[in-house]
Design an enzyme around this catalytic site. Structure first.
Site, PDB file in Angstrom:
ATOM      1  N   LYS A  22     -18.070  19.350  11.204  1.00 26.30           N
ATOM      2  CA  LYS A  22     -19.523  19.547  11.238  1.00 26.30           C
ATOM      3  C   LYS A  22     -20.219  18.199  11.103  1.00 26.30           C
ATOM      4  O   LYS A  22     -19.790  17.343  10.314  1.00 26.30           O
ATOM      5  CB  LYS A  22     -19.929  20.484  10.099  1.00 26.30           C
ATOM      6  CG  LYS A  22     -21.399  20.898  10.085  1.00 26.30           C
ATOM      7  CD  LYS A  22     -21.643  21.879   8.947  1.00 26.30           C
ATOM      8  CE  LYS A  22     -23.084  22.360   8.887  1.00 26.30           C
ATOM      9  NZ  LYS A  22     -23.301  23.300   7.760  1.00 26.30           N
ATOM     10  N   SER A  73     -25.123  27.669   8.884  1.00 29.45           N
ATOM     11  CA  SER A  73     -25.477  26.497   9.670  1.00 29.45           C
ATOM     12  C   SER A  73     -24.280  25.811  10.313  1.00 29.45           C
ATOM     13  O   SER A  73     -24.437  24.869  11.082  1.00 29.45           O
ATOM     14  CB  SER A  73     -26.208  25.490   8.773  1.00 29.45           C
ATOM     15  OG  SER A  73     -25.348  25.014   7.744  1.00 29.45           O
ATOM     16  N   SER A 111     -23.227  29.204   4.819  1.00 29.84           N
ATOM     17  CA  SER A 111     -23.157  28.508   6.108  1.00 29.84           C
ATOM     18  C   SER A 111     -21.757  28.345   6.681  1.00 29.84           C
ATOM     19  O   SER A 111     -21.611  27.991   7.850  1.00 29.84           O
ATOM     20  CB  SER A 111     -23.808  27.120   5.985  1.00 29.84           C
ATOM     21  OG  SER A 111     -25.204  27.254   5.807  1.00 29.84           O
TER      22      SER A 111
END
Length: 431
Positions: free
Chosen positions: A52, A127, A151
């Site tokens: 990420k 997310s 997330s």
């Protein structure tokens, strides 16, 4: 590695990847030579991972999905990346994400909407949606995400993956761009519980040990019925999953948590912590804006987040009455969960990871279930169960009663076996 790069190229429409590591292929060739010489770096030798884009990987950009941060490059590896590289992992690519990690849908000014590989017209969640979509689409067998309020677990539940939110440990956040200094965690997003255990151990500097599945006979799960939702497509699958766990010997105890109403109304600590945290992070970067205010003023960020950003900017220091209230509530929720577990002799809590399935690319409020782990600091893991009639998986979340991830992973392994592990998923720990 060529197959992974081809998968990235073939799935560009998913918007899962913000950038590929240009050195990945050369690293893979070097590692292949070492393998031929029977000289392995470690348990992840040559394994490509997706990361990420709020986790620092030396010499690669770290943008948080924001156009205003497109010029920022990481000077050094985050602590977790150092350990993964030392174990032989190759950082293949940077994953798209919800800008600043704000949302449970992954939309960013740099990468657009992350689409679900199972249904591209539907969000992959957030997310850490880019990480989930990448693994689900075969770009890698494992990825890293961050979890502040769900997330990791929400996108894993939307895309049919295993996602682990470890217990909160501040030292694990070195090199990770902050959202909430009191809730952020870093964890694996993979196909199996064994892979989650492997990555978790390496990331935490522990010797990887093959977890043993706990037999479910005699295990007691506290089913939080208030979190089951009202989505008929999901409820049928959820009920079937509980039946399979019962058949394996588990006992289900319906529990109520009066504190849930407060969890639903609680303002996230990131509202009070983001401004202070991100300014300190920006000050430590090269080629970065000097402050969050500069990013907002530039207009190089999602306009839909501007009201939230302005609200965050109004909190210029941490120790406000709102922040103290939030920290006290974290301790209250931990005590409430621990007390309920003791009262009913519960080994872990159980509930659907998200209250309802996503329907399109817009934000689908998942309910407050993911916040139980996020606020209390306890570890939680989501396991995939079969597709509902709408063609999307249902995530089954297990919340530990203690901060011991090893017990949680062994219990999850037993549940995974009872629910039915996907044999088509290649494990990380096999060459």
């Amino acid at each position: 590695m060529a197959r992974r790069l081809q998968a990235i190229d073939e799935h560009q429409h998913l918007n899962a990847i913000l950038g590929v590591n240009s050195d990945a292929m050369a690293q893979a060739e070097r590692y292949q030579q070492l393998r031929r010489q029977n000289s392995l770096m470690g348990p992840l030798h040559g394994i490509p991972l997706i990361v990420k884009d709020n986790i620092a990987c030396a010499s690669l950009p770290i943008t948080l999905g924001c156009k205003g941060l497109a010029s920022v490059k990481a000077v050094s590896d985050a602590r977790v990346i150092q350990r993964l590289r030392a174990a032989g992992a190759i950082i293949l690519a940077r994953a798209n994400m919800s800008e600043f990690a704000f949302d449970v849908r992954s939309r960013s000014s740099l990468g657009g909407d992350v689409r679900n590989p199972l249904q591209p017209a539907v969000t992959a969640g957030g997310s850490s949606g880019g990480s989930a979509a990448a693994v689900a689409a075969g770009m890698a067998d494992g990825a890293l995400g961050t979890d502040t309020g769900g997330s990791i677990r929400i996108p894993c539940s939307y895309t049919g993956l295993v996602g682990l939110r470890p217990a909160f440990r501040r030292e694990m956040l070195e090199g990770v761009a902050p959202l909430s200094l009191s809730k952020d965690t870093v964890g694996p997003m993979v196909h199996t519980v064994r892979d989650a255990a492997l990555l978790h151990a390496i990331m935490h500097g522990e010797r990887p040990v093959e977890p043993e599945a706990l037999p479910l006979k005699g295990k007691r799960f506290g089913v939080i019925t208030a979190l089951e939702g009202d989505d008929p497509a999901q409820l049928g699958v959820w009920s079937e999953a509980l039946d399979r766990l019962r058949l394996a010997g588990a006992t289900m105890i319906n529990v109520s948590l009066p504190i849930l109403t407060e969890v639903e109304s609680q303002m996230c600590l990131s509202l009070y912590e983001f401004h202070t945290g991100i300014n300190a992070w920006l000050a430590a970067q090269q080629n970065a804006p000097v402050s969050l205010r500069e990013v907002v003023t530039s207009g190089q960020c999602l306009s839909e987040f501007l009201p939230l950003l302005e609200q965050m900017l109004s909190f210029s220091h941490l120790k406000t009455p709102q922040w103290f209230n939030g920290r006290r509530f974290q301790r209250r929720l931990y005590r409430e969960l621990s007390g309920t577990a003791e009262q009913y002799r519960i080994d872990a809590f159980l509930y659907p990871t998200a209250k309802r399935r996503p329907a399109d690319l817009n934000k689908m409020p998942p309910g407050c279930a993911p916040e139980l782990a996020a606020i209390s600091g306890l570890p939680a893991i989501t396991l995939p169960y079969r597709l509902n009639h709408a063609g999307l998986p249902v995530g089954i979340e297990i919340l530990s009663k203690t901060r011991n991830e090893q017990f949680l992973l062994s219990l999850a392994l037993g549940c995974e076996s009872a629910l039915g592990e996907d044999d088509a998923c290649p494990p990380l720990h096999k060459p």
